[in-house]
Design an enzyme around this catalytic site. Structure first.
Site, PDB file in Angstrom:
ATOM      1  N   LYS A 183       0.880  -1.184   0.000  1.00 42.85           N
ATOM      2  CA  LYS A 183       0.000   0.000   0.000  1.00 42.85           C
ATOM      3  C   LYS A 183       0.914   1.230   0.000  1.00 42.85           C
ATOM      4  O   LYS A 183       1.362   1.704   1.034  1.00 42.85           O
ATOM      5  CB  LYS A 183      -0.895  -0.058   1.249  1.00 42.85           C
ATOM      6  CG  LYS A 183      -1.390   1.275   1.791  1.00 42.85           C
ATOM      7  CD  LYS A 183      -2.494   1.876   0.967  1.00 42.85           C
ATOM      8  CE  LYS A 183      -2.894   3.238   1.515  1.00 42.85           C
ATOM      9  NZ  LYS A 183      -1.974   4.317   1.048  1.00 42.85           N
ATOM     10  N   GLU A 186      -0.801   7.449  -1.131  1.00 45.82           N
ATOM     11  CA  GLU A 186      -1.662   7.937  -2.215  1.00 45.82           C
ATOM     12  C   GLU A 186      -1.077   9.180  -2.882  1.00 45.82           C
ATOM     13  O   GLU A 186      -1.453   9.529  -3.989  1.00 45.82           O
ATOM     14  CB  GLU A 186      -3.083   8.205  -1.697  1.00 45.82           C
ATOM     15  CG  GLU A 186      -3.218   9.242  -0.584  1.00 45.82           C
ATOM     16  CD  GLU A 186      -2.941   8.703   0.833  1.00 45.82           C
ATOM     17  OE1 GLU A 186      -2.164   7.755   0.974  1.00 45.82           O
ATOM     18  OE2 GLU A 186      -3.508   9.266   1.790  1.00 45.82           O
ATOM     19  N   GLY A 236       5.810   5.496   8.363  1.00 47.31           N
ATOM     20  CA  GLY A 236       4.974   6.686   8.225  1.00 47.31           C
ATOM     21  C   GLY A 236       4.927   7.445   9.530  1.00 47.31           C
ATOM     22  O   GLY A 236       5.858   7.368  10.345  1.00 47.31           O
ATOM     23  N   GLU A 258       8.197   2.064  11.609  1.00 42.77           N
ATOM     24  CA  GLU A 258       9.307   2.994  11.338  1.00 42.77           C
ATOM     25  C   GLU A 258       8.674   4.371  11.278  1.00 42.77           C
ATOM     26  O   GLU A 258       8.067   4.734  10.273  1.00 42.77           O
ATOM     27  CB  GLU A 258       9.974   2.667   9.992  1.00 42.77           C
ATOM     28  CG  GLU A 258      10.491   1.242   9.873  1.00 42.77           C
ATOM     29  CD  GLU A 258      11.797   1.002  10.602  1.00 42.77           C
ATOM     30  OE1 GLU A 258      12.348   1.958  11.182  1.00 42.77           O
ATOM     31  OE2 GLU A 258      12.252  -0.148  10.613  1.00 42.77           O
ATOM     32  N   CYS A 292      13.206  11.100   7.418  1.00 37.57           N
ATOM     33  CA  CYS A 292      12.883  10.731   8.806  1.00 37.57           C
ATOM     34  C   CYS A 292      14.088  10.950   9.706  1.00 37.57           C
ATOM     35  O   CYS A 292      13.940  11.292  10.862  1.00 37.57           O
ATOM     36  CB  CYS A 292      12.425   9.283   8.872  1.00 37.57           C
ATOM     37  SG  CYS A 292      13.617   8.125   8.181  1.00 37.57           S
ATOM     38  N   GLU A 391       8.095  17.139  14.727  1.00 34.55           N
ATOM     39  CA  GLU A 391       8.737  16.838  13.444  1.00 34.55           C
ATOM     40  C   GLU A 391       8.153  17.772  12.387  1.00 34.55           C
ATOM     41  O   GLU A 391       6.939  17.786  12.164  1.00 34.55           O
ATOM     42  CB  GLU A 391       8.471  15.381  13.053  1.00 34.55           C
ATOM     43  CG  GLU A 391       9.222  14.978  11.795  1.00 34.55           C
ATOM     44  CD  GLU A 391       8.912  13.552  11.342  1.00 34.55           C
ATOM     45  OE1 GLU A 391       7.732  13.161  11.380  1.00 34.55           O
ATOM     46  OE2 GLU A 391       9.851  12.840  10.948  1.00 34.55           O
TER      47      GLU A 391
HETATM   48  P1  NAD Z   1       1.444   8.679   6.966  1.00 38.68           P
HETATM   49  O1  NAD Z   1       1.461   8.041   8.311  1.00 38.68           O
HETATM   50  O2  NAD Z   1       0.470   9.728   6.692  1.00 38.68           O
HETATM   51  O3  NAD Z   1       1.221   7.568   5.823  1.00 38.68           O
HETATM   52  C1  NAD Z   1       2.014   6.403   5.692  1.00 38.68           C
HETATM   53  C2  NAD Z   1       1.199   5.322   5.009  1.00 38.68           C
HETATM   54  O4  NAD Z   1       0.126   4.921   5.853  1.00 38.68           O
HETATM   55  C3  NAD Z   1       0.537   5.787   3.708  1.00 38.68           C
HETATM   56  O5  NAD Z   1       0.540   4.711   2.799  1.00 38.68           O
HETATM   57  C4  NAD Z   1      -0.867   6.155   4.146  1.00 38.68           C
HETATM   58  O6  NAD Z   1      -1.820   6.099   3.122  1.00 38.68           O
HETATM   59  C5  NAD Z   1      -1.124   5.105   5.205  1.00 38.68           C
HETATM   60  N1  NAD Z   1      -2.101   5.527   6.225  1.00 38.68           N
HETATM   61  C6  NAD Z   1      -2.318   6.782   6.709  1.00 38.68           C
HETATM   62  N2  NAD Z   1      -3.316   6.757   7.627  1.00 38.68           N
HETATM   63  C7  NAD Z   1      -3.713   5.472   7.742  1.00 38.68           C
HETATM   64  C8  NAD Z   1      -4.694   4.806   8.512  1.00 38.68           C
HETATM   65  N3  NAD Z   1      -5.478   5.452   9.382  1.00 38.68           N
HETATM   66  N4  NAD Z   1      -4.842   3.477   8.371  1.00 38.68           N
HETATM   67  C9  NAD Z   1      -4.057   2.786   7.529  1.00 38.68           C
HETATM   68  N5  NAD Z   1      -3.123   3.363   6.736  1.00 38.68           N
HETATM   69  C10 NAD Z   1      -2.938   4.694   6.850  1.00 38.68           C
HETATM   70  O7  NAD Z   1       2.949   9.155   6.733  1.00 38.68           O
HETATM   71  P2  NAD Z   1       3.493  10.073   5.549  1.00 38.68           P
HETATM   72  O8  NAD Z   1       3.008  11.466   5.777  1.00 38.68           O
HETATM   73  O9  NAD Z   1       3.236   9.414   4.243  1.00 38.68           O
HETATM   74  O10 NAD Z   1       5.077   9.992   5.803  1.00 38.68           O
HETATM   75  C11 NAD Z   1       5.778  10.874   6.597  1.00 38.68           C
HETATM   76  C12 NAD Z   1       6.161  10.238   7.915  1.00 38.68           C
HETATM   77  O11 NAD Z   1       6.878   9.022   7.694  1.00 38.68           O
HETATM   78  C13 NAD Z   1       7.101  11.125   8.728  1.00 38.68           C
HETATM   79  O12 NAD Z   1       6.706  11.120  10.070  1.00 38.68           O
HETATM   80  C14 NAD Z   1       8.451  10.430   8.559  1.00 38.68           C
HETATM   81  O13 NAD Z   1       9.375  10.696   9.587  1.00 38.68           O
HETATM   82  C15 NAD Z   1       8.039   9.002   8.524  1.00 38.68           C
HETATM   83  N6  NAD Z   1       9.103   8.181   7.925  1.00 38.68           N
HETATM   84  C16 NAD Z   1       9.793   7.322   8.742  1.00 38.68           C
HETATM   85  C17 NAD Z   1      10.834   6.558   8.206  1.00 38.68           C
HETATM   86  C18 NAD Z   1      11.606   5.604   9.074  1.00 38.68           C
HETATM   87  O14 NAD Z   1      12.296   4.747   8.536  1.00 38.68           O
HETATM   88  N7  NAD Z   1      11.532   5.710  10.391  1.00 38.68           N
HETATM   89  C19 NAD Z   1      11.168   6.679   6.856  1.00 38.68           C
HETATM   90  C20 NAD Z   1      10.446   7.572   6.059  1.00 38.68           C
HETATM   91  C21 NAD Z   1       9.408   8.321   6.607  1.00 38.68           C
END
Ligand code: NAD
Length: 499
Positions: A183, A186, A236, A258, A292, A391
């Site tokens: 997944k 989007e 995420g 992560e 991140c 962040e």
């Molecule tokens: P996000 O949490 O909004 O989304 C991540 C994924 O989860 C997407 O595919 C999204 O569609 C899905 N998602 C969102 N809400 C959901 C829900 N309620 N139920 C199921 N799936 C859901 O994150 P983002 O804005 O895409 O990414 C940015 C974040 O990711 C930042 O906090 C960043 O630090 C973190 N990140 C961490 C690492 C790591 O390795 N620690 C690496 C890259 C990014």
């Protein structure tokens, strides 16, 4: 550019599902190019029903053993071929990332796309060197410890590392024989979709891997809550992570998280000045500041602080902002309007809290369109400032001055996160002492933004749960099984007695 993304509009929700389109597409989501602010294509959202059908199909394929019991050589060949295909299509893969995230294309090609191929080769090789064991403590018996695939894996990737995030998870999960549902975010679903196509071109059997697209609370939530998804790897933000981890815990699915970070970057007065300056710029502005492990809380020793901050500002102002597809570009647009507005909103926070904006902090000039901002350099009063505790996920450097080693360690650890840490010092004893006390999962001493494939990656506290990378991925994407086999005159304990 257009020809590089041609064909992708056909990569729609459920393309890899058993009967993709007859369930109907409830909603189409525009995917925006942050340079033009125009839609690249419309993404068909995968409904909860479609997600269910993908999981069902993945479960069937797993039970049949087409991939889960395939010989290691077959799995290794598919992974190696995928790596070759990514390398053959490096320009396209990087373009798909750049057009949706604004990441500088040439850097994405040399960096992220090449690294994505590397993960497939790495896990193909690791598969042949797995740490499976034999014990002989029980008399006349061999006890075998083997690793077996878990089942259907749900893989969630964020918008900032679309290709690399997908590659890291898919390479490890498939290496261990799992069926997978991926997944992508989007906002940036293209590179993940193309990677799925390449995996099938490389020989992955039909039904092993499925792509679902859509919003988190619709498609993502359906995947997270599905009772037959036995493992979840999530990258995420903490909000979605918390929701998904709870859903996984309801059925005791394996889970890695992560999450985000707010990493401290500590520069001692005995640091190699030029190296620390260059590295600190990379630590905070690489990946358009959307990383991140960004070292965005910068602590500089008082003795060098004035010069260091002034030189940092000068270099930040020299960063070439521009179209991600121009070779000279070092910083592209922010990935979305919301992200741009969020980053800029912290400029007011600095001022309200008594800090100072030393450079940047507004929309970059010279662009008619696009979510471009000038990289921000701020001086803040204290680590308790919101810009140090939240962040921001953009090109935003917050500087503080320190005098004392113990005090700076305490401040560095005064955060809800614990993903990464940076230490700059030519005194090896000090570097080891400080890095040993940082409460974070990944510490870089005198370097920035490098990742060792054999090493675990992940965070303490609100930066996540568990680790991926190297053997930690192999363990996570598999179950450990113990099998006891007597080979001679087996001793069978009487009921109620064990050895
Ligand atoms: P996000 O949490 O909004 O989304 C991540 C994924 O989860 C997407 O595919 C999204 O569609 C899905 N998602 C969102 N809400 C959901 C829900 N309620 N139920 C199921 N799936 C859901 O994150 P983002 O804005 O895409 O990414 C940015 C974040 O990711 C930042 O906090 C960043 O630090 C973190 N990140 C961490 C690492 C790591 O390795 N620690 C690496 C890259 C990014």
């Amino acid at each position: 550019m257009k020809e590089l993304i041609s064909g992708i509009p056909e990569v729609q929700a459920g393309l890899f599902c058993a009967a993709p389109m007859d369930c109907g597409v409830a909603r189409r989501l525009p995917v925006i190019n942050p340079h033009t602010e125009q839609p690249v294509l419309e993404l068909a959202e995968t409904s909860a029903d479609q997600v269910g059908r993908c999981v069902e199909k993945a479960k069937e394929t797993f039970a049949r053993g087409d991939w889960s019991r395939a010989p290691l050589l077959q799995r290794q060949a598919v992974l190696n071929r995928t790596a070759d295909l990514i390398r053959d299509n490096l320009d396209e893969m990087a373009a798909l990332d750049s057009v949706t995230t604004g990441l500088p294309y040439y850097r994405a090609m040399r960096g992220q796309a090449a690294a994505a191929a590397g993960w497939f080769d790495y896990f193909a090789a690791a598969l042949g060197n797995m740490d499976e064991r034999l014990f002989r403590q029980i008399p006349q018996a061999n006890t075998l410890i083997t690793r077996e695939p878990v089942g259907v894996a749900g893989l969630f990737t964020p918008w900032n590392i679309p290709l690399m995030g997908a590659a890291l998870k898919l390479a490890a999960a498939l290496a261990m024989g799992n069926s997978c549902i991926i997944k992508p975010s989007e906002q940036s679903p293209l590179a993940g979709a193309r990677l799925v196509e390449l995996l099938f071109e490389a020989g992955l059997p039909t039904g092993v891997l499925h792509l679902v697209n859509g919003r988190g609370h619709v498609t993502g939530a359906a995947l997270a809550a599905h009772p037959d998804v036995a493992l979840i790897s999530f990258t995420g933000g903490a909000g979605a992570g918390r929701f998904i981890a709870r859903a996984a815990m309801d059925r005791f699915a394996k889970v890695t998280m992560e999450l985000g970070g707010k990493s401290a970057n500590i520069i001692f007065d005995d640091a190699d000045y030029e190296k620390a300056l260059k590295g600190s710029l990379t630590a905070v502005y690489a990946n358009n500041g959307q990383a991140c492990l960004a070292g965005s809380r910068i602590f500089v020793h008082r003795k060098i602080a004035d010069n260091f901050v002034a030189d940092f500002v000068k270099r930040a102002q020299g960063i070439r902002i521009g179209d991600p597809f121009e070779a000279a570009t070092e910083l592209g647009p922010q990935a979305s309007r919301a992200q741009m507005e969020r980053v800029l909103s912290f400029v007011d926070v600095v001022r309200e809290e008594g800090g100072e904006i030393l450079s940047g902090g507004g929309r970059a000039s010279g662009f008619e369109n696009g979510f471009y901002i000038d990289p921000v350099v701020a001086r803040v009063e204290s680590n308790t400032s919101r810009v140090c505790q939240e962040e921001i996920f953009g090109p935003f450097a917050a500087f503080m001055v320190f005098d004392d080693e113990d005090a700076v360690i305490a401040q560095a650890n005064d955060t809800a996160f614990g993903l990464a840490g940076y230490v700059w010092s030519e005194n090896l004893g000090r570097a080891l002492r400080v890095s040993g006390q940082l409460r974070s999962g990944y510490v870089l001493v005198n370097t920035a933004m490098v990742r060792e494939r054999n090493a675990p990656f992940g965070g303490y506290a609100q930066s996540g749960l568990d680790r991926e990378g190297g053997r930690w991925s192999l363990d996570f994407y598999s179950e450990a099984k113990t099998t006891v086999i007597p080979y001679d005159d087996p001793y069978i304990p009487a009921p109620g007695k064990t050895i």
